[in-house]
Write an enzyme that holds these catalytic residues in place. Structure first.
Site, PDB file in Angstrom:
ATOM      1  N   SER A   1      14.219 -43.174 -20.695  1.00 41.94           N
ATOM      2  CA  SER A   1      13.173 -42.430 -19.977  1.00 41.94           C
ATOM      3  C   SER A   1      13.219 -42.862 -18.511  1.00 41.94           C
ATOM      4  CB  SER A   1      11.812 -42.739 -20.580  1.00 41.94           C
ATOM      5  OG  SER A   1      10.825 -42.042 -19.876  1.00 41.94           O
TER       6      SER A   1
ATOM      7  N   GLU B   1      14.882 -47.124 -14.345  1.00 45.85           N
ATOM      8  CA  GLU B   1      14.042 -47.204 -13.141  1.00 45.85           C
ATOM      9  C   GLU B   1      14.608 -48.160 -12.108  1.00 45.85           C
ATOM     10  OE1 GLU B   1      10.094 -48.431 -14.279  1.00 45.85           O
ATOM     11  OE2 GLU B   1      10.826 -49.852 -15.743  1.00 45.85           O
TER      12      GLU B   1
ATOM     13  N   THR C   1      10.613 -42.671 -12.611  1.00 43.51           N
ATOM     14  CA  THR C   1      10.935 -42.245 -11.236  1.00 43.51           C
ATOM     15  C   THR C   1      10.060 -42.925 -10.184  1.00 43.51           C
ATOM     16  OG1 THR C   1       9.552 -40.345 -11.678  1.00 43.51           O
ATOM     17  CG2 THR C   1      11.928 -39.993 -11.778  1.00 43.51           C
TER      18      THR C   1
ATOM     19  N   MET D   1      -5.085  -7.302   9.038  1.00 43.62           N
ATOM     20  CA  MET D   1      -4.496  -6.436  10.064  1.00 43.62           C
ATOM     21  C   MET D   1      -5.387  -5.214  10.257  1.00 43.62           C
ATOM     22  SD  MET D   1      -0.506  -6.899   9.264  1.00 43.62           S
ATOM     23  CE  MET D   1      -0.693  -6.454   7.585  1.00 43.62           C
TER      24      MET D   1
ATOM     25  N   ARG E   1      -3.112   3.057   8.703  1.00 44.39           N
ATOM     26  CA  ARG E   1      -3.434   1.788   8.034  1.00 44.39           C
ATOM     27  C   ARG E   1      -2.220   0.898   7.935  1.00 44.39           C
ATOM     28  NH1 ARG E   1      -7.969   2.527   4.030  1.00 44.39           N
ATOM     29  NH2 ARG E   1      -8.618   4.659   4.338  1.00 44.39           N
TER      30      ARG E   1
ATOM     31  N   ARG F   1      -3.662  -1.457  -6.252  1.00 43.61           N
ATOM     32  CA  ARG F   1      -2.823  -2.660  -6.181  1.00 43.61           C
ATOM     33  C   ARG F   1      -3.253  -3.597  -7.298  1.00 43.61           C
ATOM     34  NH1 ARG F   1      -5.592  -5.106  -0.690  1.00 43.61           N
ATOM     35  NH2 ARG F   1      -7.698  -5.092  -1.492  1.00 43.61           N
TER      36      ARG F   1
ATOM     37  N   ARG G   1       1.475 -47.298 -21.589  1.00 41.92           N
ATOM     38  CA  ARG G   1       1.642 -48.497 -20.747  1.00 41.92           C
ATOM     39  C   ARG G   1       0.801 -49.595 -21.395  1.00 41.92           C
ATOM     40  NH1 ARG G   1       1.491 -44.425 -16.262  1.00 41.92           N
ATOM     41  NH2 ARG G   1       3.222 -44.873 -14.845  1.00 41.92           N
TER      42      ARG G   1
ATOM     43  N   TYR H   1      12.825 -34.202 -22.366  1.00 40.92           N
ATOM     44  CA  TYR H   1      11.359 -34.116 -22.293  1.00 40.92           C
ATOM     45  C   TYR H   1      10.872 -34.705 -20.980  1.00 40.92           C
ATOM     46  CZ  TYR H   1      11.014 -39.119 -23.500  1.00 40.92           C
ATOM     47  OH  TYR H   1      11.111 -40.482 -23.496  1.00 40.92           O
TER      48      TYR H   1
ATOM     49  N   CYS I   1       9.272 -40.129 -17.215  1.00 41.54           N
ATOM     50  CA  CYS I   1       7.849 -40.425 -17.352  1.00 41.54           C
ATOM     51  C   CYS I   1       7.196 -40.861 -16.048  1.00 41.54           C
ATOM     52  CB  CYS I   1       7.613 -41.460 -18.446  1.00 41.54           C
ATOM     53  SG  CYS I   1       8.386 -43.040 -18.107  1.00 41.54           S
TER      54      CYS I   1
ATOM     55  N   ASP J   1       9.360 -46.277  -9.998  1.00 40.59           N
ATOM     56  CA  ASP J   1      10.136 -47.431  -9.549  1.00 40.59           C
ATOM     57  C   ASP J   1      11.500 -47.014  -9.025  1.00 40.59           C
ATOM     58  OD1 ASP J   1       8.726 -49.954  -9.733  1.00 40.59           O
ATOM     59  OD2 ASP J   1       8.456 -49.435 -11.852  1.00 40.59           O
TER      60      ASP J   1
ATOM     61  N   ARG K   1       5.679 -48.630 -24.347  1.00 42.87           N
ATOM     62  CA  ARG K   1       6.426 -49.503 -23.441  1.00 42.87           C
ATOM     63  C   ARG K   1       5.837 -50.907 -23.477  1.00 42.87           C
ATOM     64  NH1 ARG K   1       6.235 -48.468 -17.184  1.00 42.87           N
ATOM     65  NH2 ARG K   1       4.236 -49.529 -17.402  1.00 42.87           N
TER      66      ARG K   1
ATOM     67  N   HIS L   1     -15.556  -8.712   2.069  1.00 45.38           N
ATOM     68  CA  HIS L   1     -14.518  -9.635   2.537  1.00 45.38           C
ATOM     69  C   HIS L   1     -14.746 -11.036   1.979  1.00 45.38           C
ATOM     70  CE1 HIS L   1     -12.836 -12.486   5.518  1.00 45.38           C
ATOM     71  NE2 HIS L   1     -11.813 -11.659   5.437  1.00 45.38           N
TER      72      HIS L   1
ATOM     73  N   GLY M   1      -7.881  -7.259   5.039  1.00 41.99           N
ATOM     74  CA  GLY M   1      -8.623  -7.248   6.301  1.00 41.99           C
ATOM     75  C   GLY M   1      -7.968  -7.985   7.452  1.00 41.99           C
TER      76      GLY M   1
ATOM     77  N   LYS N   1       0.831  -1.202   0.000  1.00 39.26           N
ATOM     78  CA  LYS N   1       0.000   0.000   0.000  1.00 39.26           C
ATOM     79  C   LYS N   1       0.865   1.252   0.000  1.00 39.26           C
ATOM     80  CE  LYS N   1      -3.451  -0.106   2.863  1.00 39.26           C
ATOM     81  NZ  LYS N   1      -4.870   0.072   2.946  1.00 39.26           N
TER      82      LYS N   1
HETATM   83  C1  PEP Z   1       7.865 -45.536 -13.366  1.00 35.27           C
HETATM   84  O1  PEP Z   1       8.240 -46.516 -12.739  1.00 35.27           O
HETATM   85  O2  PEP Z   1       8.153 -44.378 -13.042  1.00 35.27           O
HETATM   86  C2  PEP Z   1       6.977 -45.688 -14.530  1.00 35.27           C
HETATM   87  C3  PEP Z   1       6.686 -44.649 -15.290  1.00 35.27           C
HETATM   88  O3  PEP Z   1       6.439 -46.879 -14.776  1.00 35.27           O
HETATM   89  P1  PEP Z   1       5.241 -47.528 -13.960  1.00 35.27           P
HETATM   90  O4  PEP Z   1       4.644 -46.470 -13.111  1.00 35.27           O
HETATM   91  O5  PEP Z   1       4.286 -48.061 -14.951  1.00 35.27           O
HETATM   92  O6  PEP Z   1       5.925 -48.589 -13.159  1.00 35.27           O
HETATM   93 MG    MG Z   2       8.054 -48.502 -13.610  1.00 33.97          MG
END
Ligand code: PEP
Ligand code: MG
Length: 869
Positions: free
Chosen positions: A763, A744, A766, A102, A91, A335, A559, A850, A830, A768, A615, A453, A100, A21
């Site tokens: 790929s 993985e 994450t 304070m 203020r 503001r 999948r 990616y 992925c 697993d 896959r 408010h 509102g 303000k």
């Molecule tokens: C993973 O393991 O991150 C994955 C993408 O494969 P899924 O979840 O199918 O095991």
């Molecule tokens: Mg997996």
């Protein structure tokens, strides 16, 4: 260090020091706009005051004094002077707006003498005593902690005694009498009189505003909005201008564009003959700003001009507070306006089209979390046909909701903790209600306007809200609300439409909203020049179409096991699993191949040349086997076996630890026919689609899961390439293809440089990888991860946000090894965290090419990536 800065010295860049303000008041002063004169006591002064156990240093004192003196010089008025009294507002104003939360005190400087001076000078003693009683109430509440209801009750008693319905019926002598009553409340509660010395009033008010930084509602608000406790608040001291100075006066709040819908044009409301917080407090229902055009055309035109000026100066939609004192317009605040997600998108697009901001700037302004709120729910149109309307009000925040009614924030909170969907109905909300508002599906108030408010807070939270339902009467015991004869009791279900402002009896189902076009415009801008592609994890035609609509660059994870779940397919899958010998495998595999080919043809046709990473089968086979007696019997009949034979086979397939067992590439090494069938289905359908349309250059990417060593991948690759060559020969056509793998398994990361010798792309899986790195089962960690978080053993669930320190280190190592072997190999992610904005920042730094995530997370991912450009 300086603790006090005059409005004429600061600028909009100084929000850290002057609060939002204060910084904007300084900016508007610099722009020569009609801003009442004043100064700001800095956030540093507040922090010092709080640090020194709430004592104000003499330095701060004397600086305030100096600035009051120069204000007196500029205004030719003096604090405490009975003929030319200077009256000020005090203020709060922190760096981030906390509406509102304070405290504010108006009309400071009035006492038993100056009130007479004001009355004489203005020739309006009714006005002067009304101001004085307001000061007593605000000061009593903020500085002395006297419950404001005590003052309100006395006002109500007084009016009742006099037979008045409205405050406007109160005459000068009435307010004068009430001032005496209010002063008695002071004596009774604090055992002291209301301070007559304006300097004492001022210093105590400043200290109280400093302290209000730590009041409960401010602390709750900060926690909810992730605002740091260490910022402190600034305090603005400004010459009073009076909106309650008769019918040529008023006060209001307006947005330069509609904060709910994003529509162009001024949007706001005002109250005639009202002061300060009356509009936002929602105590009286205001008029729309357009009404000002007929009431005070010159003021209206001036306001339009100034609001355009402010919007183009700040290059964003502004929320402006103004006061008209006897036909003279003043700006009290500007503001950046809070807005709904839909409005945020619309306004950004408009500002780009109007050449006010660049596309890049527009992208930066959109918080990716808004996207979830963009597609607001709406009621099913068919269901609305027979719905019974309970009440109508102002559509303050769009959306549709249903739930059980509660009339206090406390009850709403309690019911929600017990798992109930709640709707909060209040006469008006105040900042104390925040905890109940947060848990509500919708908020309804019987009073107040679009900037009350309730409206502002609900819109900020993206919660459906209807305000100003004047016909709704909430009973004094806060257990029921009535419109005519129709009663809604606590716990009854209602439905609220925040887009139309209608409240219905009973529970009406709703469907999610649809603002694809707005989203598409912005995500298309964001995709221009983005360094990382965003692909989708999808396999059904509907999901793939949704993903493309939401901006996916391609499909990063199909999948294939998800394609075997249909009734007919699972039955063939089961027959295949039960096969005792290779010969018996062939017939169900042939059927499965046909299913797969149909799906792949559809996929390639929709995707055209967009990349598609398929896959091969990943989970353990027993996941496909029947569980119930009924399914076992069904399978026995279909395969001419006995149920005990089936059960025996199920037992054979049982594994102690299936996640670490016979799955993924391991299955293909023992039973190569499955992957052979899948690869044949992929390549044949790709050739068939490209034969239909010779211009298409389809290049499928085949991804092998759960690889832990170069040897595994090399073995499978060689085998599958033979299958592919056979198909090329049979179909007399060659197409490009790639064979790659997932990362993985920790061992794959550690040896990624070697695996890269036989992999065309990678790929990270994450899900697993986190499971195997942390040793937390991805299916069971939900049972304990919350406790880990409570005990601060993990900051976040590593399945939602990447564990940078552990999993992240392994990933980084893998990326470095792969890039050392061949810097051009594409690396993606992925797993679930691929769609998490926080993780994306980390992945971007790591240099992946990616990410691939579920379709609805795509726009947020695209924006997150673009925001870092
Ligand atoms: C993973 O393991 O991150 C994955 C993408 O494969 P899924 O979840 O199918 O095991
Ligand atoms: Mg997996």
């Amino acid at each position: 260090m300086r603790y006090v800065i005059d409005f004429s010295e600061g600028s909009k860049e100084q929000a850290d020091l002057l609060g939002g303000k204060g910084a904007n008041l300084a900016e508007m002063t610099k722009m020569n706009l009609p801003v009442p004169t004043g100064f700001t006591i800095t956030t540093e002064a507040c922090l010092e005051y709080l640090k020194k156990k709430e004592t104000m240093s003499t330095d701060i004192h004397s600086e305030i004094h100096q600035h009051v003196l120069s204000m007196e010089e500029r205004t030719k008025k003096r604090l405490g002077d009975s003929s030319e009294p200077l009256l000020v507002s005090v203020r709060s104003g922190s760096k981030f707006s906390m509406p509102g939360m304070m405290d504010t005190i108006l009309n400071l400087g009035l006492n038993d003498e100056t009130v007479l001076g004001l009355s004489q000078k203005t020739g309006d003693s009714r006005f002067a005593f009304d101001c004085y009683r307001r000061l007593l109430q605000m000061y009593g509440d903020v500085v002395c902690g006297i419950d404001k209801n005590r003052f309100d009750q006395q006002l109500e008693f007084y009016k009742e005694k006099k037979g008045y319905l409205l405050d406007s019926e109160m005459q000068a002598k009435d307010w004068q009498k009430l001032v005496a009553v209010y002063k008695n409340i002071f004596l009774e509660v604090t055992h002291q009189s209301f301070p007559q010395d304006p300097y004492e009033q001022l210093m105590s008010a400043v200290e109280a505003v400093f302290r209000s930084w730590n009041n409960r509602r401010a602390v709750t608000y900060r926690r909810l909005h992730d605002i740091s406790d260490s910022l402190g608040t600034a305090v603005n001291i400004q010459e009073m201008v009076f909106g309650n100075f008769g019918v040529k006066s008023g006060t209001g709040v307006a947005f330069t564009r509609n904060p709910a819908t994003g529509e162009k044009g001024i949007f706001g409301e005002f109250l005639l003959n009202a002061q300060g917080e009356d509009v936002v407090a929602g105590i009286r229902t205001p008029k729309p700003i357009s009404a000002l055009e007929t009431l005070m055309p010159d003021v209206y035109q001036e306001f339009l001009t100034l609001s355009h000026l402010l919007e183009s100066h700040y290059k964003d939609m502004q929320d402006i507070e103004f006061t008209i004192e006897n036909g003279q317009l003043y700006l009290l605040q500007t503001r950046t306006g809070k807005r709904t997600a839909k409005s945020a998108f619309k306004i950004c697009i408009q500002l780009v089209e109007e050449g006010i901001i660049s596309k890049n700037e527009a992208i930066k302004r959109i918080n990716p979390t808004m996207i979830t709120r963009l597609l607001h729910p709406v009621f099913e149109p068919n269901e609305l046909k027979n719905a019974v309307v309970f009440a109508k009000g102002l559509p303050a925040s769009p959306g549709a909701a249903n739930g059980a009614v509660y009339f206090t924030a406390e009850q709403a909170k309690k019911a929600s903790e017990q798992g109930e969907k709640v709707i909060l109905i209040r006469q008006e909300t105040s900042p104390e209600d925040i905890e109940g508002m947060v848990v509500s599906e919708a908020i309804v108030t019987s009073r107040g306007g679009m900037t009350s408010h309730a409206a502002v807070v609900a819109r900020g939270m993206g919660v459906c809200c209807v305000v100003g339902c004047e016909e709704v009467y909430v009973d004094e015991f806060l257990t029921q609300a009535r419109v005519g004869d129709v009663l809604v009791r606590q716990g009854d279900t209602i439905s609220v439409d925040g887009t139309t402002g209608t409240i219905y009896l009973g529970s009406i189902p709703y469907i999610e909203g649809d603002e694809w076009q707005l989203l598409k415009t912005v995500t298309n801008w964001a995709k221009e020049g983005a360094s990382i592609d965003v692909k989708a994890n999808a396999e059904t035609p509907t999901d793939i179409k949704t993903a493309l609509k939401l901006g996916a660059h391609g499909i990063g994870l199909v999948r294939t096991e998800h394609m075997f779940f249909g009734e007919e397919r699972i039955s063939e899958m089961r027959k295949m699993i039960l096969a005792e010998n290779k010969q018996a495998l062939l017939s169900p595999l042939e059927r499965l191949k046909e299913f797969q080919k149909n799906d792949f043809r559809a996929m390639f046709t929709v995707l055209k040349e967009k990349s598609c990473t398929i896959r091969l089968l990943d989970p353990p086979l027993h996941e496909f086997l029947p569980q119930t007696e009924e399914d076992i019997l069904h399978l026995a009949n279909a395969t001419q076996r006995t149920t005990s034979e089936i059960k025996h086979r199920i037992e054979e397939l049982h594994e102690q630890n299936p996640m670490l067992g016979h799955r993924g590439c391991r299955l293909a090494i023992t039973t190569p026919e499955i992957y052979e069938m899948q690869v044949a289905a992929i390549i044949e359908s790709a050739i068939e689609v490209s034969q239909k349309d010779a211009t298409l250059n389809i290049a499928p990417e085949i991804m092998i899961p759960l690889i832990g060593s170069k040897e595994e991948l090399a073995f499978l690759r060689k085998h599958l390439e033979q299958t592919i060559q056979t198909i090329f020969a049979k179909m007399d056509q060659i197409i490009p293809y790639k064979i790659g793998t997932m990362l993985e398994i920790p061992r794959a990361c550690l040896t990624a440089g070697k695996i890269a010798e036989v992999s065309d792309f990678f790929s990270f899986g994450t899900n697993d990888l986190t499971q195997l790195t942390y040793g937390f089962s991805r299916d069971d960690s939900g049972k304990f991860i919350g406790v880990y978080q409570d005990k601060l053993l993990v900051k976040e669930d590593p399945f939602q946000h990447i564990d940078e320190e552990g999993v992240g280190t392994l990933m980084k190592m893998a990326v470095d090894k792969i890039r050392a072997f061949d810097p051009t190999i594409k690396i993606g992610v992925c797993g679930e965290v691929g769609g998490d904005p926080q993780t994306i920042h980390f992945l971007k730094k790591m240099g992946v090419d990616y990410i691939s995530c579920s379709p609805y997370r795509i726009p947020a991912a695209i924006l997150t990536i673009a925001q870092e450009l």
